[in-house]
Design an enzyme around this catalytic site. Structure first.
Site, PDB file in Angstrom:
ATOM      1  N   GLY A  61       0.532  -1.330  -0.102  1.00  0.00           N
ATOM      2  CA  GLY A  61       0.007   0.002   0.164  1.00  0.00           C
ATOM      3  C   GLY A  61       0.846   1.464  -0.553  1.00  0.00           C
ATOM      4  CG  ASP A  83      -5.596  -4.152  -2.485  1.00  0.00           C
ATOM      5  OD1 ASP A  83      -4.951  -2.690  -1.564  1.00  0.00           O
ATOM      6  OD2 ASP A  83      -6.158  -4.930  -3.004  1.00  0.00           O
ATOM      7  CG  ASP A  97      -9.183   1.225   8.992  1.00  0.00           C
ATOM      8  OD1 ASP A  97      -9.928   1.564   9.426  1.00  0.00           O
ATOM      9  OD2 ASP A  97      -9.291   0.565   7.569  1.00  0.00           O
ATOM     10  CG  ASP A 106      -1.527   2.099   2.901  1.00  0.00           C
ATOM     11  OD1 ASP A 106      -1.811   1.132   4.075  1.00  0.00           O
ATOM     12  OD2 ASP A 106      -2.222   1.123   2.171  1.00  0.00           O
TER      13      ASP A 106
HETATM   14  P1  XMP Z   1      -5.111  -1.605  10.079  1.00  0.00           P
HETATM   15  O1  XMP Z   1      -6.597  -1.906   9.865  1.00  0.00           O
HETATM   16  O2  XMP Z   1      -4.904  -2.189  10.524  1.00  0.00           O
HETATM   17  O3  XMP Z   1      -4.639  -0.787   8.114  1.00  0.00           O
HETATM   18  O4  XMP Z   1      -4.769   0.201  10.831  1.00  0.00           O
HETATM   19  C1  XMP Z   1      -4.434  -0.818   7.576  1.00  0.00           C
HETATM   20  C2  XMP Z   1      -3.894  -1.214   6.357  1.00  0.00           C
HETATM   21  O5  XMP Z   1      -5.761  -2.322   6.229  1.00  0.00           O
HETATM   22  C3  XMP Z   1      -5.321  -1.511   4.620  1.00  0.00           C
HETATM   23  N1  XMP Z   1      -6.714  -0.613   4.133  1.00  0.00           N
HETATM   24  C4  XMP Z   1      -7.009  -0.109   3.698  1.00  0.00           C
HETATM   25  N2  XMP Z   1      -6.923  -0.454   2.058  1.00  0.00           N
HETATM   26  N3  XMP Z   1      -8.891   1.334   2.300  1.00  0.00           N
HETATM   27  C5  XMP Z   1      -7.505  -0.198   1.232  1.00  0.00           C
HETATM   28  O6  XMP Z   1      -7.649   0.132   0.250  1.00  0.00           O
HETATM   29  C6  XMP Z   1      -9.181   1.718   3.001  1.00  0.00           C
HETATM   30  O7  XMP Z   1      -9.686   2.077   3.295  1.00  0.00           O
HETATM   31  C7  XMP Z   1      -8.285   0.471   3.985  1.00  0.00           C
HETATM   32  N4  XMP Z   1      -8.013   0.809   5.165  1.00  0.00           N
HETATM   33  C8  XMP Z   1      -7.101  -0.261   5.588  1.00  0.00           C
HETATM   34  C9  XMP Z   1      -3.688  -1.142   3.866  1.00  0.00           C
HETATM   35  O8  XMP Z   1      -3.021  -2.043   3.687  1.00  0.00           O
HETATM   36  C10 XMP Z   1      -3.317  -0.515   4.960  1.00  0.00           C
HETATM   37  O9  XMP Z   1      -2.111  -0.521   5.053  1.00  0.00           O
END
Ligand code: XMP
Length: 188
Positions: free
Chosen positions: A46, A161, A104, A101
């Site tokens: 990402g 993605d 979340d 990236d």
């Molecule tokens: P977490 O939940 O672990 O998220 O903080 C980190 C990774 O999850 C993916 N991610 C997303 N990918 N759109 C995406 O395409 C989103 O809205 C999204 N939210 C989380 C991403 O790979 C990130 O590094």
């Protein structure tokens, strides 16, 4: 099949805004790491575009490592972070800057941080993310540099993605529910 103009996600953060924000972040990061033994660890896939564009704005000697992890299934976090590489980078004596990236749930950044901190001899660890979702996180983790705060929507583009696609969009966009439904129904 080629993505037609009609199926492109709605623009949330355009190219010019990303470039301007990266200029500002790069100045702050450069000032912070001047004179320090910096190793940047880009969390892939990402952060690929974010890392490439940010690092070209940082005129410091630095080392670059990449870490392949995966945690997302379609639109949702799987709740488990998989480390896909055979080895971890060697970070002894280094000031580490993690690049991701998006922050979340916080699971990915927290798991990567824990894994790398367990490696002996690391001097410091900080993190920069392009995007941070405004929401309660599963893990208490925060980034030291944040490009943009966004609402709790699924976003794609500029490295992010949906089912492996859209990473090459030059902007961050929102995937509408109808686009997800039509793609899913096309697969079933
Ligand atoms: P977490 O939940 O672990 O998220 O903080 C980190 C990774 O999850 C993916 N991610 C997303 N990918 N759109 C995406 O395409 C989103 O809205 C999204 N939210 C989380 C991403 O790979 C990130 O590094």
């Amino acid at each position: 099949m080629e993505q037609s103009i009609h199926t492109l996600p709605r623009v949330l953060i355009d190219e010019a805004s990303i470039a301007a924000r990266l200029d500002a972040l790069a100045v702050e990061i450069t000032d912070f790491y001047r004179g320090k033994p910096l190793t940047v660890v880009a969390i892939l896939s990402g952060s690929l575009l974010f890392a490439a564009d940010l690092l070209r704005r940082i005129p410091l000697p630095l080392q670059l490592e990449c870490l392949n992890v995966s945690s997302y299934n379609g639109l949702e976090s799987s709740g488990v972070v998989h480390f896909l590489d055979d080895r971890l980078p060697s970070l002894e004596g280094r000031c580490v800057l993690l690049l991701d990236d998006i922050l979340d749930t916080g699971l990915t950044l927290d798991e990567v941080r824990l894994k790398l901190v367990s490696e002996a001899g690391l001097v410091s660890m900080h993190a920069a993310v392009l995007l941070q979702k405004r929401k309660a996180r599963a893990r208490e983790v925060c980034a030291d540099w944040v490009g943009f705060e966004i609402g709790d929507k699924f976003v794609v583009g500029y490295g992010l993605d949906y089912e492996g696609e859209y990473r090459n969009l030059p902007y961050v966009g929102v995937l509408e529910a109808s686009q997800v439904r039509s793609r899913n129904s096309g697969k079933s």
